[in-house]
Scaffold this motif. Sequence first.
Motif, PDB file in Angstrom:
ATOM      1  N   GLU A   1     -10.353   5.013  -2.948  1.00 51.13           N
ATOM      2  CA  GLU A   1     -10.262   5.226  -1.505  1.00 51.13           C
ATOM      3  C   GLU A   1      -8.907   5.838  -1.167  1.00 51.13           C
ATOM      4  O   GLU A   1      -7.891   5.492  -1.755  1.00 51.13           O
ATOM      5  CB  GLU A   1     -10.469   3.910  -0.745  1.00 51.13           C
ATOM      6  N   ALA A   2      -8.937   6.750  -0.240  1.00 46.77           N
ATOM      7  CA  ALA A   2      -7.723   7.446   0.162  1.00 46.77           C
ATOM      8  C   ALA A   2      -6.942   6.580   1.135  1.00 46.77           C
ATOM      9  O   ALA A   2      -7.512   5.976   2.028  1.00 46.77           O
ATOM     10  CB  ALA A   2      -8.104   8.763   0.823  1.00 46.77           C
ATOM     11  N   LEU A   3      -5.634   6.495   0.911  1.00 48.62           N
ATOM     12  CA  LEU A   3      -4.793   5.719   1.817  1.00 48.62           C
ATOM     13  C   LEU A   3      -3.880   6.688   2.565  1.00 48.62           C
ATOM     14  O   LEU A   3      -3.610   7.791   2.094  1.00 48.62           O
ATOM     15  CB  LEU A   3      -3.939   4.724   1.019  1.00 48.62           C
ATOM     16  N   SER A   4      -3.404   6.244   3.707  1.00 50.73           N
ATOM     17  CA  SER A   4      -2.557   7.148   4.489  1.00 50.73           C
ATOM     18  C   SER A   4      -1.083   6.998   4.130  1.00 50.73           C
ATOM     19  O   SER A   4      -0.260   7.814   4.512  1.00 50.73           O
ATOM     20  CB  SER A   4      -2.760   6.868   5.978  1.00 50.73           C
ATOM     21  N   GLU A   5      -0.739   5.943   3.400  1.00 53.58           N
ATOM     22  CA  GLU A   5       0.664   5.733   3.008  1.00 53.58           C
ATOM     23  C   GLU A   5       1.227   6.946   2.270  1.00 53.58           C
ATOM     24  O   GLU A   5       0.542   7.547   1.454  1.00 53.58           O
ATOM     25  CB  GLU A   5       0.777   4.525   2.063  1.00 53.58           C
ATOM     26  N   GLU A   6       2.468   7.239   2.552  1.00 55.84           N
ATOM     27  CA  GLU A   6       3.096   8.362   1.874  1.00 55.84           C
ATOM     28  C   GLU A   6       3.958   7.859   0.720  1.00 55.84           C
ATOM     29  O   GLU A   6       4.332   6.687   0.678  1.00 55.84           O
ATOM     30  CB  GLU A   6       3.959   9.153   2.872  1.00 55.84           C
ATOM     31  N   THR A   7       4.247   8.742  -0.210  1.00 63.26           N
ATOM     32  CA  THR A   7       5.071   8.361  -1.356  1.00 63.26           C
ATOM     33  C   THR A   7       5.844   9.555  -1.878  1.00 63.26           C
ATOM     34  O   THR A   7       5.434  10.696  -1.700  1.00 63.26           O
ATOM     35  CB  THR A   7       4.200   7.801  -2.496  1.00 63.26           C
ATOM     36  N   ASN A   8       6.950   9.259  -2.524  1.00 60.68           N
ATOM     37  CA  ASN A   8       7.744  10.338  -3.113  1.00 60.68           C
ATOM     38  C   ASN A   8       7.524  10.405  -4.617  1.00 60.68           C
ATOM     39  O   ASN A   8       8.061  11.269  -5.295  1.00 60.68           O
ATOM     40  CB  ASN A   8       9.238  10.107  -2.848  1.00 60.68           C
TER      41      ASN A   8
ATOM     42  N   ARG B   1      -6.183   4.819  -3.942  1.00 60.85           N
ATOM     43  CA  ARG B   1      -6.375   3.524  -4.592  1.00 60.85           C
ATOM     44  C   ARG B   1      -7.658   3.568  -5.429  1.00 60.85           C
ATOM     45  O   ARG B   1      -8.760   3.765  -4.910  1.00 60.85           O
ATOM     46  CB  ARG B   1      -6.476   2.404  -3.558  1.00 60.85           C
ATOM     47  N   LEU B   2      -7.479   3.382  -6.723  1.00 60.70           N
ATOM     48  CA  LEU B   2      -8.635   3.355  -7.620  1.00 60.70           C
ATOM     49  C   LEU B   2      -9.148   1.925  -7.593  1.00 60.70           C
ATOM     50  O   LEU B   2      -8.390   0.984  -7.796  1.00 60.70           O
ATOM     51  CB  LEU B   2      -8.202   3.713  -9.052  1.00 60.70           C
ATOM     52  N   THR B   3     -10.437   1.768  -7.323  1.00 66.69           N
ATOM     53  CA  THR B   3     -10.950   0.405  -7.221  1.00 66.69           C
ATOM     54  C   THR B   3     -11.978   0.052  -8.281  1.00 66.69           C
ATOM     55  O   THR B   3     -12.224  -1.107  -8.559  1.00 66.69           O
ATOM     56  CB  THR B   3     -11.590   0.177  -5.835  1.00 66.69           C
ATOM     57  N   LYS B   4     -12.604   1.075  -8.869  1.00 65.73           N
ATOM     58  CA  LYS B   4     -13.570   0.795  -9.922  1.00 65.73           C
ATOM     59  C   LYS B   4     -13.378   1.817 -11.030  1.00 65.73           C
ATOM     60  O   LYS B   4     -13.457   3.020 -10.781  1.00 65.73           O
ATOM     61  CB  LYS B   4     -15.000   0.877  -9.372  1.00 65.73           C
TER      62      LYS B   4
END
Length: 314
Positions: A253-260, A284-287
């Motif tokens: 599932e795609a999350l909106s959190e950003e990361t560097n 986020r990989l869930t399966k």
Amino acid sequence: MMNKDITIIYMGTPEFAVPPLLELCDRGYQVKLVVTQPDKARDRGKKIQFPPVKQAALQHGIEVLQPDRIKNNEEFMQRIREIRPDLIVVAAYGKLLPTELLEIPPLGCINIHASLLPKYRGAAPIHRSIINGEETTGITLMYMAEGLDTGDMIAWRSTAVDRKTMTELHDELSEMGAELLAETLPAIITGTADRIKQDDSKANYAPMIFKKDGLIDFHKTPEEIDQLVRGLNSWPAAYTMYRGEPMKVWEAEALSEETNESPGTVVEVSDKGIKVAAGGRLLRLTKIQMPGKKAMQVSEYLKGNKIEQGEVLG
RNA sequence: CGCGGGGUGGAGCAGCUGGUAGCUCGUUGGGCUCAUAACCCAAAGGUCCAAGGUUCAAAUCCUUGCCCCGCAA
């Protein structure tokens, strides 16, 4: 004219083409012959397997023909003419049909295609629709012409893609195709069916999917990767490399959190899943599934395996 | 006979250079706490896929069979 007076030849190969065939049988049409691709030795153990449509045909006692090729196959063409079909119905047969064949049945050759034509002509319309993030797709019934899915359209029906997987959408469209065929057939038989030309300027192609198409590129956005994951569900499955081995990703599932963090870096691991940097944000990989193992939720995988923060996928 | 991984308490795994089975999670009971999916203590729960064989002794070695999975097509 009664349904039983209509002689049909059905051409199709995979699972997708089974429901329409069964529908024709249920409605009493005379399906005199089923044409499908040759048996192939595939899967583990290299066993010979019948195409799904062949299995269904045999169960209904329908003659099955599996020519290696149709073009310049006089013996095959002869058999088709002998049957004197009123109509030929094609659904995911797997090969282009020569004009010579298309001209045989007086009511024409109709094709069930899993997209809203003229978009997604070609071999993998369902996969490509999901991968490309289309909001809607559907089924189109058309009279076959020489080109690849270029014939005049008879009827269509649409459905939302939502967050469906390839498997779910495939099954849904397969049933939808069977229904649409059954509902439209009467008009086709009486010659009152619509015949709408495709707008070629709006056409695009959905080329066949290959295994390597499943390799995840973490430079892409979480949404794009999620679409890839759903679009390749069942086969070949989206995957990435983890500790030198392919890790299939079945759900994400795609999350909106950003990361560097650089693309592919594992940012956080918990029972909820594995957060991976993708295109500046997080996915986020869930399966997941590792070689030789069954597909499982990340929470289950973690009960016996460790994935460390900072490891890099891809 | 295509190549390969695996079948161990409910789940995921370790053990497999042979000597009556261990980890994480879950479950049940108790405790701590304002409280908790957190923490602490305790308990229950396994014919170690099946059938043979080797051995004083096999989850561990050999044979055969069944099942699951990955690759290749």
